[in-house]
Design an enzyme around this catalytic site. Structure first.
Site, PDB file in Angstrom:
ATOM      1  N   ASP A  21       0.856  -1.169   0.000  1.00 42.53           N
ATOM      2  CA  ASP A  21       0.000   0.000   0.000  1.00 42.53           C
ATOM      3  C   ASP A  21       0.905   1.236   0.000  1.00 42.53           C
ATOM      4  O   ASP A  21       2.093   1.145   0.339  1.00 42.53           O
ATOM      5  CB  ASP A  21      -0.889  -0.029   1.248  1.00 42.53           C
ATOM      6  CG  ASP A  21      -1.706   1.229   1.404  1.00 42.53           C
ATOM      7  OD1 ASP A  21      -2.418   1.593   0.455  1.00 42.53           O
ATOM      8  OD2 ASP A  21      -1.633   1.854   2.478  1.00 42.53           O
ATOM      9  N   ASP A  23      -0.244   5.160   0.860  1.00 43.77           N
ATOM     10  CA  ASP A  23      -0.498   6.157   1.903  1.00 43.77           C
ATOM     11  C   ASP A  23      -0.549   5.515   3.281  1.00 43.77           C
ATOM     12  O   ASP A  23      -1.318   4.576   3.521  1.00 43.77           O
ATOM     13  CB  ASP A  23      -1.817   6.879   1.619  1.00 43.77           C
ATOM     14  CG  ASP A  23      -1.738   7.720   0.354  1.00 43.77           C
ATOM     15  OD1 ASP A  23      -0.856   8.583   0.288  1.00 43.77           O
ATOM     16  OD2 ASP A  23      -2.554   7.507  -0.560  1.00 43.77           O
TER      17      ASP A  23
END
Length: 229
Positions: A21, A23
């Site tokens: 991922d 953020d």
């Protein structure tokens, strides 16, 4: 006299590939996310504090649908386009998560992919702002039909790398992302304060606690120093 507590033994995992991922996991964009989403929440008569509880990990339209369940979805998609443009233009305060530069450098040519709810323009802007290398394989918002917590993005990342989902390790920070990784049948390393409460396989405070080295048969070996219980 108090007995000293020995540090916990590191957790060692092997994987065929890592799915990352962006953020909150390798890029700290919380300042921008809070600026944009608090303003949106207030404009729609919502409690910004409550709104921030569901923002992380999802595509914007999916967050809006949760917060305004009676609103037509086409309005959510229209608002999301505006939100994405604003977030792409605003990189003030975007920095790498602690340990991310060394972590990404150690990955090098080892099998890995970015799997993010950001679109390609936003992902490109934030990775550049954090001065992190963009993985060759990336699954962005345009690549999927369903937002996290649906596992589609992670399953697509595994497929593009040619690695069985069960042999992948996900790195995530949010409830939606951790749920998506688990639904994909993958092990999940939860990164940062949001991750601890959502059942990752292992939790770390940041990426300084993760050592990446080449594993057997071209795979990846992870040595994870989880925080003491």
């Amino acid at each position: 006299m108090q007995a000293s507590t020995a540090p916990a033994a590191p957790v060692v995992l092997t994987a065929g590939a890592l799915l990352l991922d962006m953020d909150g996991t390798i890029v700290n964009s919380d300042a921008v996310v809070e600026r944009c989403w608090r303003e949106w929440a207030e404009a729609h008569g919502l409690d910004p504090h409550e709104a921030m509880k569901v923002v992380h990990g999802r595509q914007g339209y999916a967050t809006m649908a949760l917060l305004l369940p009676d609103r037509p979805m086409e309005l959510n998609h229209a608002d999301n386009a505006v939100m994405l443009a604003r977030e792409t233009a605003d990189t003030e305060g975007v920095v790498p998560v602690q340990g991310a530069p060394a972590f990404m450098a150690a990955l090098g040519t080892l099998p890995h992919a970015l799997v993010t709810s950001a679109d390609e323009a936003l992902a490109t802007a934030r990775m550049a702002a954090a001065d992190l290398p963009m993985p060759e394989v990336k699954v962005t918002a345009e690549c999927v039909g369903a937002s996290k917590p649906d596992p589609e993005g992670f399953l697509k990342g595994a497929a593009e790398l040619g690695v069985d989902p069960a042999d992948c390790v996900v790195f995530e920070d949010s409830a939606a992302g951790i749920a998506a990784g688990r639904a994909a049948g993958m092990r999940v390393i939860g990164v940062g304060p949001r991750a601890a409460a959502h059942g990752p396989t292992v939790h770390v405070e940041d990426l300084t606690s993760v050592q990446v080295t080449p594993g057997p048969s071209g795979g990846i070996r992870l040595t994870v120093h989880a925080p003491a219980a």
